[in-house]
Design a protein around this motif. Structure first.
Motif, mmCIF file in Angstrom:
data_model
loop_
_atom_site.group_PDB
_atom_site.id
_atom_site.type_symbol
_atom_site.label_atom_id
_atom_site.label_comp_id
_atom_site.label_asym_id
_atom_site.label_seq_id
_atom_site.Cartn_x
_atom_site.Cartn_y
_atom_site.Cartn_z
ATOM 1 N N GLN A 1 0.832 -1.199 0.000
ATOM 2 C CA GLN A 1 0.000 0.000 0.000
ATOM 3 C C GLN A 1 0.868 1.251 0.000
ATOM 4 O OE1 GLN A 1 -3.117 -0.095 2.909
ATOM 5 N NE2 GLN A 1 -3.772 1.992 2.535
ATOM 6 N N GLN A 2 1.926 1.237 0.791
ATOM 7 C CA GLN A 2 2.833 2.388 0.843
ATOM 8 C C GLN A 2 3.553 2.591 -0.492
ATOM 9 O OE1 GLN A 2 5.286 1.357 4.196
ATOM 10 N NE2 GLN A 2 3.665 1.767 5.691
ATOM 11 N N ILE A 3 3.969 1.493 -1.124
ATOM 12 C CA ILE A 3 4.625 1.585 -2.428
ATOM 13 C C ILE A 3 3.677 2.188 -3.456
ATOM 14 C CG2 ILE A 3 5.563 0.221 -4.343
ATOM 15 C CD1 ILE A 3 6.581 -1.774 -2.171
ATOM 16 N N MET A 4 2.426 1.735 -3.437
ATOM 17 C CA MET A 4 1.441 2.228 -4.401
ATOM 18 C C MET A 4 1.092 3.690 -4.127
ATOM 19 S SD MET A 4 -0.097 0.807 -7.032
ATOM 20 C CE MET A 4 -0.252 2.202 -8.136
ATOM 21 N N GLU A 5 1.003 4.039 -2.847
ATOM 22 C CA GLU A 5 0.740 5.448 -2.490
ATOM 23 C C GLU A 5 1.839 6.344 -3.051
ATOM 24 O OE1 GLU A 5 -1.673 6.936 -0.782
ATOM 25 O OE2 GLU A 5 -2.741 5.384 0.351
ATOM 26 N N ALA A 6 3.090 5.908 -2.888
ATOM 27 C CA ALA A 6 4.219 6.704 -3.387
ATOM 28 C C ALA A 6 4.180 6.804 -4.913
ATOM 29 C CB ALA A 6 5.535 6.082 -2.924
ATOM 30 N N ALA A 7 3.796 5.722 -5.565
ATOM 31 C CA ALA A 7 3.715 5.736 -7.031
ATOM 32 C C ALA A 7 2.655 6.713 -7.507
ATOM 33 C CB ALA A 7 3.414 4.327 -7.540
ATOM 34 N N ILE A 8 1.503 6.697 -6.869
ATOM 35 C CA ILE A 8 0.425 7.601 -7.267
ATOM 36 C C ILE A 8 0.833 9.051 -7.024
ATOM 37 C CG2 ILE A 8 -1.952 8.303 -6.775
ATOM 38 C CD1 ILE A 8 -2.488 5.322 -6.048
ATOM 39 N N THR A 9 1.526 9.296 -5.911
ATOM 40 C CA THR A 9 1.979 10.648 -5.602
ATOM 41 C C THR A 9 2.942 11.161 -6.666
ATOM 42 O OG1 THR A 9 1.727 10.312 -3.214
ATOM 43 C CG2 THR A 9 3.216 12.073 -3.918
ATOM 44 N N SER A 10 3.858 10.305 -7.111
ATOM 45 C CA SER A 10 4.873 10.744 -8.076
ATOM 46 C C SER A 10 4.388 10.710 -9.520
ATOM 47 C CB SER A 10 6.134 9.883 -7.941
ATOM 48 O OG SER A 10 5.862 8.526 -8.256
ATOM 49 N N LEU A 11 3.511 9.769 -9.837
ATOM 50 C CA LEU A 11 3.089 9.584 -11.226
ATOM 51 C C LEU A 11 1.744 10.233 -11.542
ATOM 52 C CD1 LEU A 11 3.950 5.774 -11.478
ATOM 53 C CD2 LEU A 11 5.294 7.669 -12.451
ATOM 54 N N GLY A 12 0.919 10.403 -10.520
ATOM 55 C CA GLY A 12 -0.440 10.868 -10.734
ATOM 56 C C GLY A 12 -1.382 9.704 -10.987
ATOM 57 N N LYS A 13 -2.672 9.948 -10.882
ATOM 58 C CA LYS A 13 -3.666 8.884 -11.041
ATOM 59 C C LYS A 13 -3.653 8.271 -12.431
ATOM 60 C CE LYS A 13 -7.252 11.292 -9.685
ATOM 61 N NZ LYS A 13 -8.655 11.612 -9.283
ATOM 62 N N ASP A 14 -3.219 9.035 -13.416
ATOM 63 C CA ASP A 14 -3.228 8.549 -14.794
ATOM 64 C C ASP A 14 -1.824 8.237 -15.309
ATOM 65 O OD1 ASP A 14 -6.049 8.904 -14.991
ATOM 66 O OD2 ASP A 14 -5.714 11.059 -15.297
ATOM 67 N N GLY A 15 -0.860 8.164 -14.404
ATOM 68 C CA GLY A 15 0.515 7.965 -14.819
ATOM 69 C C GLY A 15 0.944 6.511 -14.922
ATOM 70 N N PHE A 16 -0.013 5.612 -14.833
ATOM 71 C CA PHE A 16 0.288 4.187 -14.963
ATOM 72 C C PHE A 16 -0.935 3.476 -15.520
ATOM 73 C CE2 PHE A 16 -1.595 4.798 -10.855
ATOM 74 C CZ PHE A 16 -2.325 3.647 -10.576
ATOM 75 N N ASP A 17 -0.689 2.326 -16.158
ATOM 76 C CA ASP A 17 -1.770 1.582 -16.801
ATOM 77 C C ASP A 17 -2.096 0.268 -16.115
ATOM 78 O OD1 ASP A 17 -2.030 3.385 -19.129
ATOM 79 O OD2 ASP A 17 -0.020 2.659 -19.617
ATOM 80 N N ALA A 18 -1.165 -0.268 -15.330
ATOM 81 C CA ALA A 18 -1.351 -1.587 -14.733
ATOM 82 C C ALA A 18 -0.449 -1.730 -13.518
ATOM 83 C CB ALA A 18 -1.035 -2.685 -15.756
ATOM 84 N N VAL A 19 -0.722 -2.772 -12.742
ATOM 85 C CA VAL A 19 0.076 -3.049 -11.547
ATOM 86 C C VAL A 19 0.492 -4.519 -11.561
ATOM 87 C CG1 VAL A 19 0.127 -3.092 -9.024
ATOM 88 C CG2 VAL A 19 -1.163 -1.297 -10.206
ATOM 89 N N TYR A 20 1.791 -4.757 -11.480
ATOM 90 C CA TYR A 20 2.279 -6.111 -11.232
ATOM 91 C C TYR A 20 2.456 -6.252 -9.726
ATOM 92 C CZ TYR A 20 5.210 -10.119 -10.484
ATOM 93 O OH TYR A 20 5.687 -11.309 -10.000
ATOM 94 N N SER A 21 1.709 -7.153 -9.133
ATOM 95 C CA SER A 21 1.876 -7.480 -7.710
ATOM 96 C C SER A 21 2.236 -8.943 -7.604
ATOM 97 C CB SER A 21 0.589 -7.206 -6.929
ATOM 98 O OG SER A 21 0.709 -7.707 -5.597
ATOM 99 N N ALA A 22 3.251 -9.248 -6.797
ATOM 100 C CA ALA A 22 3.739 -10.621 -6.692
ATOM 101 C C ALA A 22 2.745 -11.553 -6.021
ATOM 102 C CB ALA A 22 5.068 -10.659 -5.943
ATOM 103 N N ASN A 23 1.886 -11.013 -5.133
ATOM 104 C CA ASN A 23 0.904 -11.885 -4.474
ATOM 105 C C ASN A 23 -0.373 -11.111 -4.158
ATOM 106 O OD1 ASN A 23 1.573 -10.367 -2.157
ATOM 107 N ND2 ASN A 23 1.596 -12.171 -0.831
ATOM 108 N N ASP A 24 -1.340 -11.821 -3.601
ATOM 109 C CA ASP A 24 -2.649 -11.218 -3.333
ATOM 110 C C ASP A 24 -2.620 -10.220 -2.182
ATOM 111 O OD1 ASP A 24 -3.889 -12.570 -5.384
ATOM 112 O OD2 ASP A 24 -4.493 -14.269 -4.123
ATOM 113 N N GLY A 25 -1.762 -10.471 -1.186
ATOM 114 C CA GLY A 25 -1.629 -9.498 -0.110
ATOM 115 C C GLY A 25 -1.166 -8.161 -0.661
ATOM 116 N N GLY A 26 -0.167 -8.217 -1.543
ATOM 117 C CA GLY A 26 0.303 -6.995 -2.181
ATOM 118 C C GLY A 26 -0.758 -6.352 -3.044
#
Length: 401
Positions: free
Chosen positions: A236-261
């Motif tokens: 969640q913290q990693i994704m929060e940082a990504a959204i802060t730096s990239l913006g809501k439209d700055g990415f198209d997909a998320v690779y997460s290694a597992n379901d918890g992530g």
């Protein structure tokens, strides 16, 4: 000598992070995000750490040592499936169970207690695959056999056997499904936020390697980081940082290694107003909350690992070793090098799943439902309107029955 099941403090802990066994009743809402689940996991881990240190014996028998309560699979599936098979195959062999609740030092203490108490076999799912080498060395000095369960142990003496899935294949399945979805959506050079598993887990490096082998050169990785301890709140913290730096439209997909992530990433996107249905995301473990997210369009795919065969193979091997019986040669189907030797291994095949079984995957109906992965009430658990009002209609849409 009668079989004794060590009921530590973990036995009473509610299943966390979204998955459940057939009898579990508390299931985090797929639409509520991972924040509550992450908090519950942390609380459970704290109490489990205290309770799990008791009863680490299995003198002359088998000790099962699991790493974490943050991934729901361990208490929901691995443990009960292993115990049921032990009870069926070698009911007179002493048995003890402990969960390290995410702490490598705690697991070290639990293993040392099992060794001191005269266990013959350790079935060890290492919290830290490198640090656990010292456990294998100590066990080997006492003539104790070690089965490296699910995660490969590296360093120190080598384990006697390794039982897991083809973990590089897991990453390949994730990458292949994600790329197919992005291609179908008309996304070329898609921007991907990449969340790896714990660097302390050898499996995580294999998932990462497999996924990169498929996606490198075909997508643009705009942020890549790792969950230090496989915790949803870390993702969640990693994704929060990504959204802060990239913006809501700055990415198209998320690779997460597992379901918890994936749950943590979902919570971050949801709280920041990102339309999660437009951001395909991967996962692994087929946790109940993840399957519900898939049906609701909030996670694209998952990797389903049939834990029962894995746990039962470990129990079969452990019983043979504990009773001085030669393990069935047909059980061992491979060898995996742990940096020291080629460890005799049992490798199972992972399965990619999506809501409808498109893009070379299996459907939820033909995988977790057909196998009753969540018990006899799998359909009712998956399609529970109390979790999300949209689930019954989604189940109907995708033929979950």
């Amino acid at each position: 000598m009668k079989l004794r099941f060590s009921m530590t403090g973990l036995a009473a802990i509610a299943i966390v992070a979204g998955a459940c066994s057939g009898s579990a009743t508390a299931v985090p809402s797929a639409a509520a995000g991972a924040s509550a689940a992450a908090g519950a996991s942390a609380g459970a881990g704290a109490s489990a750490g205290a309770g799990a240190s008791a009863g680490a014996g299995a003198g002359g028998g088998i000790a099962l040592l699991l790493p974490s309560v943050d991934a729901a699979r361990y208490e929901a599936a691995d443990r009960p499936d292993f115990e049921a098979k032990i009870k069926a195959l070698c009911p007179t062999v002493a048995y003890a169970y402990n969960n390290a609740a995410g702490s490598a030092p705690t697991q070290q203490q639990q293993a040392e207690a099992a060794i001191t108490n005269g266990a013959k076999v350790l079935v060890l799912d290492a919290q830290d695959g490198d640090a656990a080498g010292t456990i294998v060395t100590a066990a080997a000095a006492k003539g104790i056999k070690v089965i490296s369960y699910d995660r490969l142990i590296k360093g120190g003496s080598s384990p006697d056997y390794y039982i897991s899935f083809d973990n590089e294949k897991v990453g390949q399945l994730q990458g292949t499904a994600l790329l197919a979805k992005l291609t179908a959506d008309g996304k070329t050079s898609a921007k991907v936020v990449w969340i790896n598993g714990s660097p302390k887990d050898n499996n995580a490096s294999l998932f990462k390697k497999g996924a990169h082998s498929v996606l490198d050169g075909k997508v643009t990785i705009v942020k890549e980081d790792a969950m230090a301890n496989w915790k949803p709140e870390e993702a969640q913290q990693i994704m929060e940082a990504a959204i802060t730096s990239l913006g809501k439209d700055g990415f198209d997909a998320v690779y997460s290694a597992n379901d918890g992530g994936a749950g943590g990433a979902y919570a971050a996107m949801k709280s920041n107003g990102v339309d999660v249905t437009t951001k395909p995301m991967t996962g692994q473990d087929a946790e109940l909350a993840a399957v519900q997210r898939i049906l609701l369009g909030q996670q694209y795919m998952d990797v389903y690992k049939q834990i029962k065969p894995e746990a039962e193979a470990a129990a079969t091997l452990a019983c043979a070793l504990a009773t001085g019986t030669t393990p069935d040669a047909a059980l061992v189907n491979s060898k995996v090098n742990n940096g020291t030797i080629d460890v005799p291994s049992v490798l199972l095949t992972p399965i990619a799943i999506t809501a409808d079984g498109s893009n070379g995957t299996k459907s939820i109906q033909d995988s977790v439902v057909a196998d009753q992965f969540y018990g006899a009430t799998s359909v009712a658990s998956i399609c529970d309107a109390k979790v999300d009002a949209g689930l019954p209609a989604a189940c109907t849409k995708y033929g979950v029955k």
